[in-house]
Motif scaffolding. Structure first.
Motif, PDB file in Angstrom:
ATOM      1  N   THR A 168       0.849  -1.195   0.000  1.00  0.00           N
ATOM      2  CA  THR A 168       0.000   0.000   0.000  1.00  0.00           C
ATOM      3  C   THR A 168       0.888   1.250   0.000  1.00  0.00           C
ATOM      4  OG1 THR A 168      -1.688  -1.251   1.184  1.00  0.00           O
ATOM      5  CG2 THR A 168      -1.911   1.146   1.210  1.00  0.00           C
ATOM      6  N   ARG A 169       2.049   1.151   0.665  1.00  0.00           N
ATOM      7  CA  ARG A 169       2.995   2.272   0.644  1.00  0.00           C
ATOM      8  C   ARG A 169       3.440   2.595  -0.791  1.00  0.00           C
ATOM      9  NH1 ARG A 169       8.808   1.378   2.980  1.00  0.00           N
ATOM     10  NH2 ARG A 169       9.843   2.875   1.604  1.00  0.00           N
ATOM     11  N   GLU A 174       3.364   6.060  -5.569  1.00  0.00           N
ATOM     12  CA  GLU A 174       3.043   6.246  -6.995  1.00  0.00           C
ATOM     13  C   GLU A 174       1.899   7.250  -7.184  1.00  0.00           C
ATOM     14  OE1 GLU A 174       3.488   3.319 -10.333  1.00  0.00           O
ATOM     15  OE2 GLU A 174       2.887   1.956  -8.728  1.00  0.00           O
ATOM     16  N   GLY A 175       1.239   7.593  -6.090  1.00  0.00           N
ATOM     17  CA  GLY A 175       0.127   8.543  -6.178  1.00  0.00           C
ATOM     18  C   GLY A 175      -1.118   7.973  -6.833  1.00  0.00           C
ATOM     19  N   VAL A 176      -1.315   6.657  -6.701  1.00  0.00           N
ATOM     20  CA  VAL A 176      -2.458   6.022  -7.391  1.00  0.00           C
ATOM     21  C   VAL A 176      -3.498   5.429  -6.434  1.00  0.00           C
ATOM     22  CG1 VAL A 176      -1.114   5.512  -9.461  1.00  0.00           C
ATOM     23  CG2 VAL A 176      -1.238   3.808  -7.636  1.00  0.00           C
ATOM     24  N   LEU A 177      -3.293   5.611  -5.121  1.00  0.00           N
ATOM     25  CA  LEU A 177      -4.216   5.006  -4.153  1.00  0.00           C
ATOM     26  C   LEU A 177      -5.647   5.524  -4.352  1.00  0.00           C
ATOM     27  CD1 LEU A 177      -4.158   2.899  -1.953  1.00  0.00           C
ATOM     28  CD2 LEU A 177      -3.695   4.697  -0.278  1.00  0.00           C
ATOM     29  N   ALA A 178      -5.767   6.812  -4.620  1.00  0.00           N
ATOM     30  CA  ALA A 178      -7.106   7.401  -4.812  1.00  0.00           C
ATOM     31  C   ALA A 178      -7.802   6.797  -6.040  1.00  0.00           C
ATOM     32  CB  ALA A 178      -7.005   8.917  -4.950  1.00  0.00           C
ATOM     33  N   THR A 179      -7.019   6.532  -7.094  1.00  0.00           N
ATOM     34  CA  THR A 179      -7.596   5.917  -8.306  1.00  0.00           C
ATOM     35  C   THR A 179      -8.115   4.516  -7.996  1.00  0.00           C
ATOM     36  OG1 THR A 179      -6.027   7.155  -9.661  1.00  0.00           O
ATOM     37  CG2 THR A 179      -7.131   5.300 -10.711  1.00  0.00           C
ATOM     38  N   ILE A 180      -7.326   3.738  -7.247  1.00  0.00           N
ATOM     39  CA  ILE A 180      -7.739   2.378  -6.881  1.00  0.00           C
ATOM     40  C   ILE A 180      -9.029   2.434  -6.055  1.00  0.00           C
ATOM     41  CG2 ILE A 180      -7.079   0.355  -5.494  1.00  0.00           C
ATOM     42  CD1 ILE A 180      -4.150   0.994  -6.302  1.00  0.00           C
ATOM     43  N   GLN A 181      -9.107   3.416  -5.166  1.00  0.00           N
ATOM     44  CA  GLN A 181     -10.332   3.569  -4.367  1.00  0.00           C
ATOM     45  C   GLN A 181     -11.515   3.928  -5.258  1.00  0.00           C
ATOM     46  OE1 GLN A 181      -8.497   6.258  -1.590  1.00  0.00           O
ATOM     47  NE2 GLN A 181      -7.963   4.623  -0.142  1.00  0.00           N
ATOM     48  N   GLY A 204      11.473  -2.631   1.154  1.00  0.00           N
ATOM     49  CA  GLY A 204      11.041  -1.416   0.450  1.00  0.00           C
ATOM     50  C   GLY A 204      10.093  -1.811  -0.663  1.00  0.00           C
ATOM     51  N   PRO A 205       9.182  -0.903  -1.083  1.00  0.00           N
ATOM     52  CA  PRO A 205       8.154  -1.255  -2.067  1.00  0.00           C
ATOM     53  C   PRO A 205       8.716  -1.808  -3.380  1.00  0.00           C
ATOM     54  CG  PRO A 205       7.691   0.917  -1.138  1.00  0.00           C
ATOM     55  CD  PRO A 205       9.030   0.492  -0.601  1.00  0.00           C
ATOM     56  N   TRP A 206       9.964  -1.448  -3.714  1.00  0.00           N
ATOM     57  CA  TRP A 206      10.497  -1.840  -5.028  1.00  0.00           C
ATOM     58  C   TRP A 206      11.563  -2.918  -4.929  1.00  0.00           C
ATOM     59  CZ3 TRP A 206       7.168  -0.047  -8.298  1.00  0.00           C
ATOM     60  CH2 TRP A 206       6.440   1.097  -7.955  1.00  0.00           C
ATOM     61  N   ASP A 207      11.804  -3.459  -3.711  1.00  0.00           N
ATOM     62  CA  ASP A 207      12.820  -4.497  -3.544  1.00  0.00           C
ATOM     63  C   ASP A 207      12.312  -5.843  -4.056  1.00  0.00           C
ATOM     64  OD1 ASP A 207      14.236  -2.539  -2.285  1.00  0.00           O
ATOM     65  OD2 ASP A 207      13.960  -3.301  -0.252  1.00  0.00           O
ATOM     66  N   ALA A 208      13.207  -6.601  -4.715  1.00  0.00           N
ATOM     67  CA  ALA A 208      12.853  -7.964  -5.146  1.00  0.00           C
ATOM     68  C   ALA A 208      12.613  -8.808  -3.898  1.00  0.00           C
ATOM     69  CB  ALA A 208      13.964  -8.562  -5.995  1.00  0.00           C
ATOM     70  N   PHE A 209      11.452  -9.449  -3.834  1.00  0.00           N
ATOM     71  CA  PHE A 209      11.050 -10.151  -2.611  1.00  0.00           C
ATOM     72  C   PHE A 209       9.993 -11.193  -2.955  1.00  0.00           C
ATOM     73  CE2 PHE A 209       8.326 -10.327   1.281  1.00  0.00           C
ATOM     74  CZ  PHE A 209       9.285 -10.803   2.176  1.00  0.00           C
ATOM     75  N   THR A 210      10.180 -12.394  -2.417  1.00  0.00           N
ATOM     76  CA  THR A 210       9.211 -13.456  -2.683  1.00  0.00           C
ATOM     77  C   THR A 210       8.988 -14.291  -1.426  1.00  0.00           C
ATOM     78  OG1 THR A 210       8.709 -15.357  -4.126  1.00  0.00           O
ATOM     79  CG2 THR A 210      11.017 -14.990  -3.616  1.00  0.00           C
ATOM     80  N   ASN A 221       6.486  -7.196  -6.521  1.00  0.00           N
ATOM     81  CA  ASN A 221       6.516  -6.053  -7.447  1.00  0.00           C
ATOM     82  C   ASN A 221       7.169  -6.491  -8.768  1.00  0.00           C
ATOM     83  OD1 ASN A 221       9.257  -6.303  -6.735  1.00  0.00           O
ATOM     84  ND2 ASN A 221       8.972  -4.898  -5.030  1.00  0.00           N
ATOM     85  N   PRO A 222       7.254  -5.585  -9.751  1.00  0.00           N
ATOM     86  CA  PRO A 222       7.854  -5.994 -11.033  1.00  0.00           C
ATOM     87  C   PRO A 222       9.266  -6.577 -10.883  1.00  0.00           C
ATOM     88  CG  PRO A 222       6.783  -3.868 -11.293  1.00  0.00           C
ATOM     89  CD  PRO A 222       6.714  -4.207  -9.818  1.00  0.00           C
TER      90      PRO A 222
END
Length: 239
Positions: A168-169, A174-181, A204-210, A221-222
């Motif tokens: 969610t962070r 990315e400034g897209v939370l309002a759009t998702i809502q 962190g939101p962009w760290d490779a993680f599984t 994330n991507p």
């Protein structure tokens, strides 16, 4: 019973304005391409499917910083196996679930829109899971989990499991939370909680993680698409 060494990658068929100037989200290309490559290298046959047999690429995922030259070559080459399978996308009625041992939900923000209601894809994933296969998702692909039910419990297959997915962070950054809502869709963290799962956040939101929990394998994330697919193969080989 040994599982068929075939992987099915789900693709979002939704698209919607998300970026500046109304540019649209859709399939985040590398979130399908990187797993496709990993599965093929591991000796899997790989097919691509979306709920409607259609898709649109995500605008951001086609930009230089998100689509390195090597990936762009494959994406732009309609004779490459990946692109030709995208160009002739399958739909759920084309799929026999018992022919696959691994289901992987690729993503893009658009999957928040169609995956929660993608009954065809959910039913295929549920069948693969019930048959003893691996079910995996990356980034926003986890939006499909609330509808993938374990018939023996009537609950989501991630109930009581640890999962990750886009933070969610990250949506806030990315400034897209309002759009998702506005789409009236939950974030990945919220949909995991509603399915009875424990959400595990990357550093962190962009760290490779599984995260692997039993036969459920998820990525954040991507940047995690490659390692998540590798973890899914490892889980498959451990069956």
């Amino acid at each position: 019973m040994s599982q068929p060494r075939r992987a099915l990658i789900a693709i979002t068929s939704a698209h919607a304005p998300l970026y500046p100037e109304g540019k649209e989200t859709g399939l985040f290309i590398t979130e399908a391409l990187h797993p496709f490559n990993v599965f093929q290298e591991a000796g899997f046959e790989v097919d691509l499917v979306s709920e409607t047999g259609t898709y649109q690429p995500d605008w951001l995922s086609q930009q230089k910083e998100w689509l390195p030259d090597e990936d762009r070559k494959v994406w732009e080459d309609h004779s490459s196996e990946f692109r030709s399978k995208l160009d002739k996308l399958l739909k759920p009625s084309d799929i026999q679930a018992d022919r696959y041992g691994l289901f992987f939900a690729s993503a893009g923000h658009a999957s928040l829109i169609d995956y929660p209601d993608a009954k065809g894809l959910q039913s295929i994933a549920s069948q693969i899971y019930v048959d003893g296969g691996i079910v995996s998702a990356v980034c926003h692909g986890g939006a499909i989990f609330p509808g993938i039910l374990d018939p023996s419990t009537g609950k989501s297959i991630i109930d009581g499991r640890k999962v990750t997915g886009f933070t969610t962070r990250g949506e806030e950054e990315e400034g897209v939370l309002a759009t998702i809502q506005k789409w009236n869709r939950p974030t990945i963290e919220a949909s995991a909680a509603s399915s009875g799962a424990t959400y595990v956040s990357p550093a962190g939101p962009w760290d490779a993680f599984t995260v692997t929990d039993g036969r459920i394998v998820t990525g954040a994330n991507p940047a995690s698409a490659h390692v998540t697919a590798e973890a899914a193969v490892k889980a498959f080989d451990g069956l």
